[in-house]
Design a protein around this motif. Sequence first.
Motif, PDB file in Angstrom:
ATOM      1  N   GLU A 253      -5.973  -4.316   3.711  1.00 16.03           N
ATOM      2  CA  GLU A 253      -6.200  -4.480   2.269  1.00 16.03           C
ATOM      3  C   GLU A 253      -7.689  -4.695   1.964  1.00 16.03           C
ATOM      4  OE1 GLU A 253      -1.731  -6.286   1.308  1.00 16.03           O
ATOM      5  OE2 GLU A 253      -3.425  -7.662   1.578  1.00 16.03           O
TER       6      GLU A 253
ATOM      7  N   GLU B 277       7.411  -1.023   5.078  1.00 12.73           N
ATOM      8  CA  GLU B 277       7.173  -0.625   3.691  1.00 12.73           C
ATOM      9  C   GLU B 277       5.847  -1.213   3.189  1.00 12.73           C
ATOM     10  OE1 GLU B 277      10.424  -1.582   1.124  1.00 12.73           O
ATOM     11  OE2 GLU B 277       9.312  -1.080  -0.702  1.00 12.73           O
ATOM     12  N   ARG B 278       5.609  -2.484   3.492  1.00 15.07           N
ATOM     13  CA  ARG B 278       4.362  -3.123   3.052  1.00 15.07           C
ATOM     14  C   ARG B 278       3.156  -2.453   3.705  1.00 15.07           C
ATOM     15  NH1 ARG B 278       2.418  -9.391   3.808  1.00 15.07           N
ATOM     16  NH2 ARG B 278       0.537  -9.174   2.565  1.00 15.07           N
TER      17      ARG B 278
ATOM     18  N   ASP C  52       2.687   1.089   2.171  1.00 10.71           N
ATOM     19  CA  ASP C  52       2.228   0.935   0.780  1.00 10.71           C
ATOM     20  C   ASP C  52       0.738   0.584   0.734  1.00 10.71           C
ATOM     21  OD1 ASP C  52       4.685   1.527  -0.212  1.00 10.71           O
ATOM     22  OD2 ASP C  52       5.241  -0.535  -0.745  1.00 10.71           O
TER      23      ASP C  52
END
Lengths: 119, 161
Positions: free
Chosen positions: A67, A91-92, A95
């Motif tokens: 991130e 998924e995280r 994403d």
Amino acid sequence: MKILIVDDSRAMRTIVKRHVAQAGFDSAEILEAENGRDALETIRASTPDVVLSDWNMPEMTGIELLEALRAEGVTVPLGFVTSESSPDFKERAFDAGAAFMITKPFGAEDFSRCLAPFM
Amino acid sequence: MHVHVTEPDLADIVEGATSTMLGTVLGALAPSGEAPSEASAACAVGASVQFTGEWSGALVIGCDEMIGNEAAAAMFGCDTNNVAADDLSDALGELANMIAGNVKPLLPGAITLSLPTVVQGSELRLGIPGAAPTVGVTYRRGSCVFSVEIYERSQGPRKQS
């Protein structure tokens, strides 16, 4: 070709290095970092071509590293090498922009398959 | 919510992780049928990873010094006589992390893994305060031992609303 391996375990960094070589990437230059914060500094200084990162680490986790990189506009491909295999973690990760996920325990063929597109 | 990980589930995960990452090191060990608590007196290294969230507990692995050194040597690609104490801790902690990560999808609800904690000593009494063992597997090769056990913390009585 530079590959950055990020893991707080020196044992796991050693195993990942060995598997990367066994996967046919033995000519790659290997960089190492002990956590996400260390990796962030290494990426800024050395611009690796691919990052292989653990998820759970002290100081800064792997997902926090990803991130932080994307927030800085750094697009280096980052794949997770982790024992976290739950669907919600996958998924995280995707994403947030993860390139791939390799689940521990792994084999050299996992690195061959995941690294080939970036070589 | 109670843990529904069976002994065969845990054995599959442990044997898969060890055979893939350690090669034949633990392949020569055979299931002994003992509860890990019965074998822990032989342990010189213990590693634990905590599970927190909708289900709370821990995974604990234990082994004697010989097996610990063999596991670390396999990971680092060095001789079993050249394993430093820090490397032994690192290797066993990573092994606990790997096994816990593969157990996690079998546990109920959203759960977070802690970083591993490792202890070294002699005749360790491995356990988790406030938690009870639910399922475990023990392997032996002569006097050498390797065990893995899952503990569950009491959630306490639920309040009536």
